[in-house]
Motif scaffolding. Structure first.
Motif, PDB file in Angstrom:
ATOM      1  N   LEU A  21       0.826  -1.204   0.000  1.00 45.79           N
ATOM      2  CA  LEU A  21       0.000   0.000   0.000  1.00 45.79           C
ATOM      3  C   LEU A  21       0.865   1.261   0.000  1.00 45.79           C
ATOM      4  O   LEU A  21       0.550   2.235  -0.686  1.00 45.79           O
ATOM      5  CB  LEU A  21      -0.950  -0.009   1.195  1.00 45.79           C
ATOM      6  CG  LEU A  21      -2.029   1.061   1.224  1.00 45.79           C
ATOM      7  CD1 LEU A  21      -2.896   1.020  -0.039  1.00 45.79           C
ATOM      8  CD2 LEU A  21      -2.897   0.891   2.468  1.00 45.79           C
ATOM      9  N   VAL A  22       1.965   1.232   0.733  1.00 46.06           N
ATOM     10  CA  VAL A  22       2.907   2.359   0.713  1.00 46.06           C
ATOM     11  C   VAL A  22       3.412   2.577  -0.710  1.00 46.06           C
ATOM     12  O   VAL A  22       3.443   3.703  -1.215  1.00 46.06           O
ATOM     13  CB  VAL A  22       4.085   2.133   1.690  1.00 46.06           C
ATOM     14  CG1 VAL A  22       5.177   3.169   1.468  1.00 46.06           C
ATOM     15  CG2 VAL A  22       3.605   2.176   3.130  1.00 46.06           C
ATOM     16  N   GLY A  23       3.810   1.488  -1.375  1.00 50.81           N
ATOM     17  CA  GLY A  23       4.268   1.573  -2.756  1.00 50.81           C
ATOM     18  C   GLY A  23       3.194   2.098  -3.690  1.00 50.81           C
ATOM     19  O   GLY A  23       3.465   2.902  -4.591  1.00 50.81           O
ATOM     20  N   LEU A  24       1.964   1.663  -3.486  1.00 54.78           N
ATOM     21  CA  LEU A  24       0.843   2.129  -4.302  1.00 54.78           C
ATOM     22  C   LEU A  24       0.640   3.630  -4.144  1.00 54.78           C
ATOM     23  O   LEU A  24       0.494   4.353  -5.132  1.00 54.78           O
ATOM     24  CB  LEU A  24      -0.439   1.383  -3.916  1.00 54.78           C
ATOM     25  CG  LEU A  24      -1.719   1.857  -4.600  1.00 54.78           C
ATOM     26  CD1 LEU A  24      -1.693   1.498  -6.081  1.00 54.78           C
ATOM     27  CD2 LEU A  24      -2.931   1.252  -3.920  1.00 54.78           C
ATOM     28  N   TYR A  25       0.650   4.099  -2.891  1.00 55.56           N
ATOM     29  CA  TYR A  25       0.506   5.536  -2.655  1.00 55.56           C
ATOM     30  C   TYR A  25       1.613   6.312  -3.365  1.00 55.56           C
ATOM     31  O   TYR A  25       1.367   7.337  -3.998  1.00 55.56           O
ATOM     32  CB  TYR A  25       0.558   5.853  -1.162  1.00 55.56           C
ATOM     33  CG  TYR A  25      -0.730   5.635  -0.403  1.00 55.56           C
ATOM     34  CD1 TYR A  25      -1.967   5.875  -0.979  1.00 55.56           C
ATOM     35  CD2 TYR A  25      -0.706   5.221   0.920  1.00 55.56           C
ATOM     36  CE1 TYR A  25      -3.140   5.691  -0.272  1.00 55.56           C
ATOM     37  CE2 TYR A  25      -1.883   5.036   1.645  1.00 55.56           C
ATOM     38  CZ  TYR A  25      -3.084   5.281   1.036  1.00 55.56           C
ATOM     39  OH  TYR A  25      -4.247   5.108   1.741  1.00 55.56           O
ATOM     40  N   GLN A  36       3.120   8.770   5.786  1.00 52.61           N
ATOM     41  CA  GLN A  36       2.281   8.672   6.971  1.00 52.61           C
ATOM     42  C   GLN A  36       2.029   7.205   7.319  1.00 52.61           C
ATOM     43  O   GLN A  36       2.158   6.803   8.476  1.00 52.61           O
ATOM     44  CB  GLN A  36       0.950   9.385   6.753  1.00 52.61           C
ATOM     45  CG  GLN A  36      -0.003   9.256   7.930  1.00 52.61           C
ATOM     46  CD  GLN A  36      -1.372   9.824   7.637  1.00 52.61           C
ATOM     47  OE1 GLN A  36      -1.637  10.328   6.545  1.00 52.61           O
ATOM     48  NE2 GLN A  36      -2.254   9.732   8.607  1.00 52.61           N
ATOM     49  N   LEU A  37       1.695   6.412   6.333  1.00 49.10           N
ATOM     50  CA  LEU A  37       1.448   4.988   6.550  1.00 49.10           C
ATOM     51  C   LEU A  37       2.712   4.295   7.040  1.00 49.10           C
ATOM     52  O   LEU A  37       2.669   3.463   7.953  1.00 49.10           O
ATOM     53  CB  LEU A  37       0.938   4.347   5.260  1.00 49.10           C
ATOM     54  CG  LEU A  37       0.440   2.918   5.338  1.00 49.10           C
ATOM     55  CD1 LEU A  37      -0.694   2.800   6.336  1.00 49.10           C
ATOM     56  CD2 LEU A  37      -0.015   2.457   3.968  1.00 49.10           C
ATOM     57  N   PHE A  38       3.847   4.667   6.467  1.00 50.20           N
ATOM     58  CA  PHE A  38       5.129   4.105   6.895  1.00 50.20           C
ATOM     59  C   PHE A  38       5.401   4.440   8.361  1.00 50.20           C
ATOM     60  O   PHE A  38       5.783   3.579   9.144  1.00 50.20           O
ATOM     61  CB  PHE A  38       6.256   4.643   6.016  1.00 50.20           C
ATOM     62  CG  PHE A  38       7.621   4.303   6.525  1.00 50.20           C
ATOM     63  CD1 PHE A  38       8.151   3.044   6.341  1.00 50.20           C
ATOM     64  CD2 PHE A  38       8.376   5.245   7.194  1.00 50.20           C
ATOM     65  CE1 PHE A  38       9.417   2.726   6.813  1.00 50.20           C
ATOM     66  CE2 PHE A  38       9.640   4.946   7.666  1.00 50.20           C
ATOM     67  CZ  PHE A  38      10.155   3.679   7.475  1.00 50.20           C
ATOM     68  N   SER A  39       5.194   5.696   8.734  1.00 51.19           N
ATOM     69  CA  SER A  39       5.511   6.109  10.100  1.00 51.19           C
ATOM     70  C   SER A  39       4.572   5.485  11.125  1.00 51.19           C
ATOM     71  O   SER A  39       4.939   5.346  12.285  1.00 51.19           O
ATOM     72  CB  SER A  39       5.527   7.629  10.218  1.00 51.19           C
ATOM     73  OG  SER A  39       4.281   8.160   9.883  1.00 51.19           O
ATOM     74  N   GLU A  40       3.378   5.090  10.715  1.00 50.67           N
ATOM     75  CA  GLU A  40       2.425   4.456  11.624  1.00 50.67           C
ATOM     76  C   GLU A  40       2.724   2.980  11.865  1.00 50.67           C
ATOM     77  O   GLU A  40       2.189   2.398  12.806  1.00 50.67           O
ATOM     78  CB  GLU A  40       1.000   4.583  11.063  1.00 50.67           C
ATOM     79  CG  GLU A  40       0.466   5.990  11.046  1.00 50.67           C
ATOM     80  CD  GLU A  40      -0.842   6.107  10.283  1.00 50.67           C
ATOM     81  OE1 GLU A  40      -1.327   5.087   9.726  1.00 50.67           O
ATOM     82  OE2 GLU A  40      -1.382   7.224  10.234  1.00 50.67           O
ATOM     83  N   MET A  41       3.564   2.386  11.029  1.00 53.02           N
ATOM     84  CA  MET A  41       3.852   0.952  11.159  1.00 53.02           C
ATOM     85  C   MET A  41       4.734   0.708  12.376  1.00 53.02           C
ATOM     86  O   MET A  41       5.830   1.252  12.465  1.00 53.02           O
ATOM     87  CB  MET A  41       4.551   0.462   9.885  1.00 53.02           C
ATOM     88  CG  MET A  41       4.746  -1.021   9.828  1.00 53.02           C
ATOM     89  SD  MET A  41       3.162  -1.834   9.711  1.00 53.02           S
ATOM     90  CE  MET A  41       3.667  -3.505   9.514  1.00 53.02           C
TER      91      MET A  41
END
Length: 106
Positions: A21-25, A36-41
């Motif tokens: 999903l990070v790659g898709l974004y 943002q998604l990366f930092s939430e992991m």
């Protein structure tokens, strides 16, 4: 919509799904959402860090790729060829010879 669906079915904590999903974004020019998604992991591995470093490079955020490289090192992750190559390529784009040489030395 995809993210909402993944949350509903409970797949957002799967590192492979989340990294995809990070790659898709990033590929859809939603770089801020990718970061943002990366930092939430909560748990990150080398492959996940590489996705973010590569996303920085591919989206033209050349200054951020070496920064994530440095953060990755501070957290004690081992570098691999993807991390190093992408970070050095970003330094080339920035004409930052000294930072590129530092990364090369590592």
């Amino acid at each position: 919509m995809i993210r909402t669906c993944l949350i509903k079915i409970g797949l957002m904590m799967d590192i492979v799904v989340r990294s995809s999903l990070v790659g898709l974004y990033a590929k859809c020019n939603a770089f801020e959402k990718a970061i943002q998604l990366f930092s939430e992991m909560p748990m990150k591995d080398v492959a996940y860090w590489n996705i973010v470093v590569s996303c920085c490079y591919q989206s033209g955020n050349f200054k951020e790729a070496p920064q994530y490289f440095s953060i990755m090192r501070r957290f004690g992750f081992e570098l691999d060829s993807v991390t190093i190559t992408t970070s050095i390529s970003s330094c080339v784009r920035l004409l930052d010879l000294s930072r590129g040489m530092e990364i090369h030395e590592e």
